[in-house]
Design a protein around this motif. Structure first.
Motif, PDB file in Angstrom:
ATOM      1  N   GLU A 150      53.591  63.192  18.916  1.00 50.08           N
ATOM      2  CA  GLU A 150      52.336  63.049  18.297  1.00 50.08           C
ATOM      3  C   GLU A 150      51.413  62.041  18.737  1.00 50.08           C
ATOM      4  OE1 GLU A 150      51.845  64.921  15.915  1.00 50.08           O
ATOM      5  OE2 GLU A 150      53.508  65.194  14.174  1.00 50.08           O
ATOM      6  N   SER A 151      50.180  62.485  18.826  1.00 54.39           N
ATOM      7  CA  SER A 151      49.025  61.879  19.511  1.00 54.39           C
ATOM      8  C   SER A 151      47.811  61.531  18.731  1.00 54.39           C
ATOM      9  CB  SER A 151      48.497  62.602  20.625  1.00 54.39           C
ATOM     10  OG  SER A 151      49.661  63.182  21.309  1.00 54.39           O
ATOM     11  N   TYR A 152      46.988  60.513  19.249  1.00 50.68           N
ATOM     12  CA  TYR A 152      45.540  60.591  18.488  1.00 50.68           C
ATOM     13  C   TYR A 152      44.366  60.746  19.792  1.00 50.68           C
ATOM     14  CZ  TYR A 152      45.469  55.455  20.234  1.00 50.68           C
ATOM     15  OH  TYR A 152      45.449  54.430  20.984  1.00 50.68           O
ATOM     16  N   CYS A 153      43.452  61.065  19.464  1.00 45.57           N
ATOM     17  CA  CYS A 153      42.485  60.948  20.563  1.00 45.57           C
ATOM     18  C   CYS A 153      41.113  60.515  20.010  1.00 45.57           C
ATOM     19  CB  CYS A 153      42.052  62.663  20.808  1.00 45.57           C
ATOM     20  SG  CYS A 153      41.218  63.568  19.443  1.00 45.57           S
ATOM     21  N   ASP A 154      40.053  60.333  20.892  1.00 48.69           N
ATOM     22  CA  ASP A 154      38.817  60.329  20.719  1.00 48.69           C
ATOM     23  C   ASP A 154      38.195  61.686  20.118  1.00 48.69           C
ATOM     24  OD1 ASP A 154      35.975  60.044  20.586  1.00 48.69           O
ATOM     25  OD2 ASP A 154      36.063  58.752  22.312  1.00 48.69           O
ATOM     26  N   PRO A 155      37.818  61.456  18.846  1.00 49.76           N
ATOM     27  CA  PRO A 155      37.403  62.679  17.821  1.00 49.76           C
ATOM     28  C   PRO A 155      35.830  63.221  18.688  1.00 49.76           C
ATOM     29  CG  PRO A 155      37.109  60.833  16.495  1.00 49.76           C
ATOM     30  CD  PRO A 155      37.614  60.455  17.612  1.00 49.76           C
ATOM     31  N   TYR A 156      35.028  62.228  18.891  1.00 42.26           N
ATOM     32  CA  TYR A 156      34.106  62.666  19.412  1.00 42.26           C
ATOM     33  C   TYR A 156      33.903  63.707  20.681  1.00 42.26           C
ATOM     34  CZ  TYR A 156      28.941  62.752  20.988  1.00 42.26           C
ATOM     35  OH  TYR A 156      27.826  62.897  21.356  1.00 42.26           O
ATOM     36  N   LEU A 157      34.929  62.844  21.617  1.00 39.02           N
ATOM     37  CA  LEU A 157      35.108  63.696  23.017  1.00 39.02           C
ATOM     38  C   LEU A 157      35.659  64.972  22.636  1.00 39.02           C
ATOM     39  CD1 LEU A 157      34.667  62.796  25.813  1.00 39.02           C
ATOM     40  CD2 LEU A 157      37.090  62.035  25.742  1.00 39.02           C
ATOM     41  N   LEU A 158      36.748  65.069  21.896  1.00 34.74           N
ATOM     42  CA  LEU A 158      37.284  66.408  21.416  1.00 34.74           C
ATOM     43  C   LEU A 158      36.368  67.351  21.304  1.00 34.74           C
ATOM     44  CD1 LEU A 158      39.645  68.454  21.307  1.00 34.74           C
ATOM     45  CD2 LEU A 158      40.345  67.336  19.180  1.00 34.74           C
ATOM     46  N   GLY A 159      35.440  66.884  20.102  1.00 34.03           N
ATOM     47  CA  GLY A 159      34.179  68.060  19.811  1.00 34.03           C
ATOM     48  C   GLY A 159      33.303  68.403  20.944  1.00 34.03           C
ATOM     49  N   ILE A 160      33.100  67.196  21.658  1.00 27.97           N
ATOM     50  CA  ILE A 160      32.102  67.643  22.475  1.00 27.97           C
ATOM     51  C   ILE A 160      32.967  68.614  23.693  1.00 27.97           C
ATOM     52  CG2 ILE A 160      30.958  66.316  24.559  1.00 27.97           C
ATOM     53  CD1 ILE A 160      29.642  66.256  21.856  1.00 27.97           C
ATOM     54  N   PHE A 161      34.113  68.216  24.024  1.00 30.20           N
ATOM     55  CA  PHE A 161      34.894  69.268  24.898  1.00 30.20           C
ATOM     56  C   PHE A 161      34.498  70.736  24.347  1.00 30.20           C
ATOM     57  CE2 PHE A 161      38.147  67.399  28.184  1.00 30.20           C
ATOM     58  CZ  PHE A 161      37.290  66.256  28.387  1.00 30.20           C
ATOM     59  N   PHE A 162      34.992  70.908  23.258  1.00 29.16           N
ATOM     60  CA  PHE A 162      34.572  72.284  22.538  1.00 29.16           C
ATOM     61  C   PHE A 162      33.263  72.580  22.682  1.00 29.16           C
ATOM     62  CE2 PHE A 162      38.117  71.510  19.211  1.00 29.16           C
ATOM     63  CZ  PHE A 162      39.232  72.512  19.934  1.00 29.16           C
ATOM     64  N   ALA A 163      32.201  71.891  22.744  1.00 32.18           N
ATOM     65  CA  ALA A 163      30.983  72.136  22.722  1.00 32.18           C
ATOM     66  C   ALA A 163      30.678  72.589  24.282  1.00 32.18           C
ATOM     67  CB  ALA A 163      29.952  71.196  22.159  1.00 32.18           C
ATOM     68  N   ARG A 164      31.155  71.781  25.134  1.00 35.92           N
ATOM     69  CA  ARG A 164      30.687  71.827  26.531  1.00 35.92           C
ATOM     70  C   ARG A 164      31.243  73.085  27.148  1.00 35.92           C
ATOM     71  NH1 ARG A 164      32.554  66.642  29.372  1.00 35.92           N
ATOM     72  NH2 ARG A 164      31.734  67.669  31.147  1.00 35.92           N
ATOM     73  N   CYS A 165      32.595  73.321  26.783  1.00 39.06           N
ATOM     74  CA  CYS A 165      33.224  74.563  27.415  1.00 39.06           C
ATOM     75  C   CYS A 165      32.350  75.794  26.549  1.00 39.06           C
ATOM     76  CB  CYS A 165      34.574  74.621  27.104  1.00 39.06           C
ATOM     77  SG  CYS A 165      35.487  73.355  27.885  1.00 39.06           S
ATOM     78  N   ALA A 166      32.244  75.717  25.479  1.00 41.17           N
ATOM     79  CA  ALA A 166      31.544  76.786  24.836  1.00 41.17           C
ATOM     80  C   ALA A 166      30.337  77.272  25.482  1.00 41.17           C
ATOM     81  CB  ALA A 166      31.300  76.478  23.326  1.00 41.17           C
TER      82      ALA A 166
END
Ligand SMILES: Cc1cc2nc3c(=O)[nH]c(=O)nc-3n(C[C@H](O)[C@H](O)[C@H](O)COP(=O)(O)OP(=O)(O)OC[C@H]3O[C@@H](n4cnc5c(N)ncnc54)[C@H](O)[C@@H]3O)c2cc1C
Length: 411
Positions: A150-166
């Motif tokens: 189990e992990s935690y993350c930087d949620p903003y970074l995860l959202g931005i990763f989706f957006a940048r890849c998209a």
């Protein structure tokens, strides 16, 4: 950019939070050449998404969430490759603390669920836990279960990763563009209106977080969710909070905690969770006061439950207070899928406070559905019409959803 009034795309996503960006990521990955536009009236990932505690929980008692979360982990690995950057997920594991017969039974069940998904999980002794989690008063507990993946993350970074890849794959992500209304033709959604003109599409996805019921109502649908506040605090730094210590779930205290920058981030379920009608929340929640006293009175009400396990809570300085709205439902299940009775309209909504965890699966599910393919996941328990006809703006409904959050015991 000025829009032409006759602009036509394949799919429109309303809302550039983590759900909207994840849908765009999978859609562009799997449908090269197709046009998807994400319309965000503020900046992407700046509403609920950036405020999350961001426990990316894999194993939970609600088994339907699990495949969705596992997909999030797959997406992270894939996006790290695409961007040649690390998301720096903090794989510290989660420690489940059971301090009553009822939670011991829940923990045993959770350990069996982990096993059925081939996820590593082990019981730990009090001694091991003492060294792993120095801030925890272990003698209150009857049993500990540990899940190392189990992990935690930087949620903003995860959202931005989706957006940048998209975006790299061809998605058109527009910030500062508000959707004013749905364009309907009979019982079909055919597009959206914005200040700059209309955009037409074969599929419209509402992914507008706390504000989603306002849009769904334009299609005559009472979306079963309510904005309910979540809040957490981050303590001052102290050597008692090692940065690599696990996430801790304390169902008997209805609380969770994880390390954050040398301090401890912890959240509670207050006795009466604050809710607001989606009609009353400002468009930009930066202007919204979630709690005049930074949640201190809510914390005071339940502090003794937490103090059993975290005695330092009475004395430690609280450095930061973070709050935001998640879309809660009376059964704490997600509320999403094809909008019943309306063609071409989809709702990626009602995140039940788990939107960061499930974002991968949610993105994939909607990308498939708006491409006319079957949903790869079982959304039966998330069905939008499962509560019958409801008024998402009534006090009775809002209170029901807030109560569900107040009573939530899991992470
Ligand atoms: C304090 C807190 C702690 C949390 N902790 C966790 C956790 O540990 N783990 C976890 O998995 N989840 C957690 N969550 C939940 C998680 O943050 C949400 O589930 C997730 O961010 C929901 O994403 P979203 O895209 O649905 O909504 P949002 O991120 O709110 O995005 C919706 C977007 O839609 C836009 N929008 C709305 N209306 C319009 C319109 N008409 N036109 C254009 N744009 C519009 C908004 O501006 C907004 O940017 C937490 C939430 C909070 C508040």
């Amino acid at each position: 950019m000025l829009l032409s009034t006759s602009e036509k795309v394949d799919a429109i996503v309303v809302g550039g939070g983590i759900f909207g960006c994840a849908v765009a990521y999978y859609y562009t990955r799997d449908n090269p050449g197709k046009k998807i536009v994400v319309l965000e009236r503020n900046e992407i990932c700046n509403a609920a998404t950036s405020r999350a505690a961001a426990l990316v929980t894999r194993i939970r008692s609600k088994k339907d969430f699990i495949p969705l979360s596992l997909e999030t982990y797959r997406a992270v690995a894939e996006m790290e490759k695409q961007l040649h950057e690390s998301m720096d997920m903090k794989r510290v594991g989660v420690l489940h603390v059971a301090a009553s017969e009822a939670t011991v039974a829940d923990l045993d069940n959770l350990m069996r669920i982990a096993d059925s998904f081939n996820e590593p999980a082990e019981y730990l002794t009090h001694e091991t836990v003492k060294t792993k989690v120095p801030w925890l008063k272990t003698d209150e507990a009857l049993k500990f279960g540990f899940m190392p993946n189990e992990s935690y993350c930087d949620p903003y970074l995860l959202g931005i990763f989706f957006a940048r890849c998209a975006k790299m794959n061809g998605a058109d992500i527009r910030q500062g563009v508000e959707v004013k209304g749905l364009l309907m033709e009979g019982n079909a959604a055919i597009g959206v209106s914005t200040a700059a003109g209309n955009i037409y599409a074969n599929a419209v996805v509402i992914a507008a977080g706390a504000w989603s019921p306002v849009l769904a109502m334009q299609a005559g649908v009472g979306l079963p969710m309510a904005p309910v506040r979540s809040q957490y605090w981050i303590t001052e730094r102290n050597a008692i909070f090692p940065v690599d210590s696990p996430i801790v779930l304390l169902p008997d205290a209805q609380a969770y905690a994880r390390p954050e920058g040398g301090g401890l981030l912890f959240g509670i379920r207050e006795t009466k969770s604050f809710t607001s009608s989606p009609l009353d929340i400002p468009k930009d929640i930066i202007d919204f006061s979630f709690s005049p006293d930074r949640g201190v009175s809510d914390l005071s009400e339940v502090i003794d439950k937490l103090g059993r396990f975290f005695p330092l809570v009475y004395d430690i300085g609280l450095k930061y207070y973070i709050a935001g709205f998640s879309g809660y439902t009376p059964d704490n299940n997600l509320s999403m899928g094809i909008v019943p009775g309306v063609s071409n309209l989809f709702a990626a909504t009602g995140c039940a406070g788990a939107g960061i965890s499930v974002s991968g699966g949610v993105g994939l599910a909607f990308a498939e559905m708006i491409s006319g393919k079957p949903n790869p996941y079982d959304f039966t328990n998330f069905k939008i019409d499962r509560f019958g006809k409801i008024d998402p703006f009534s006090k009775e409904w809002l209170d029901k959803c807030a109560l569900a959050r107040s009573q939530k015991r899991s992470g």
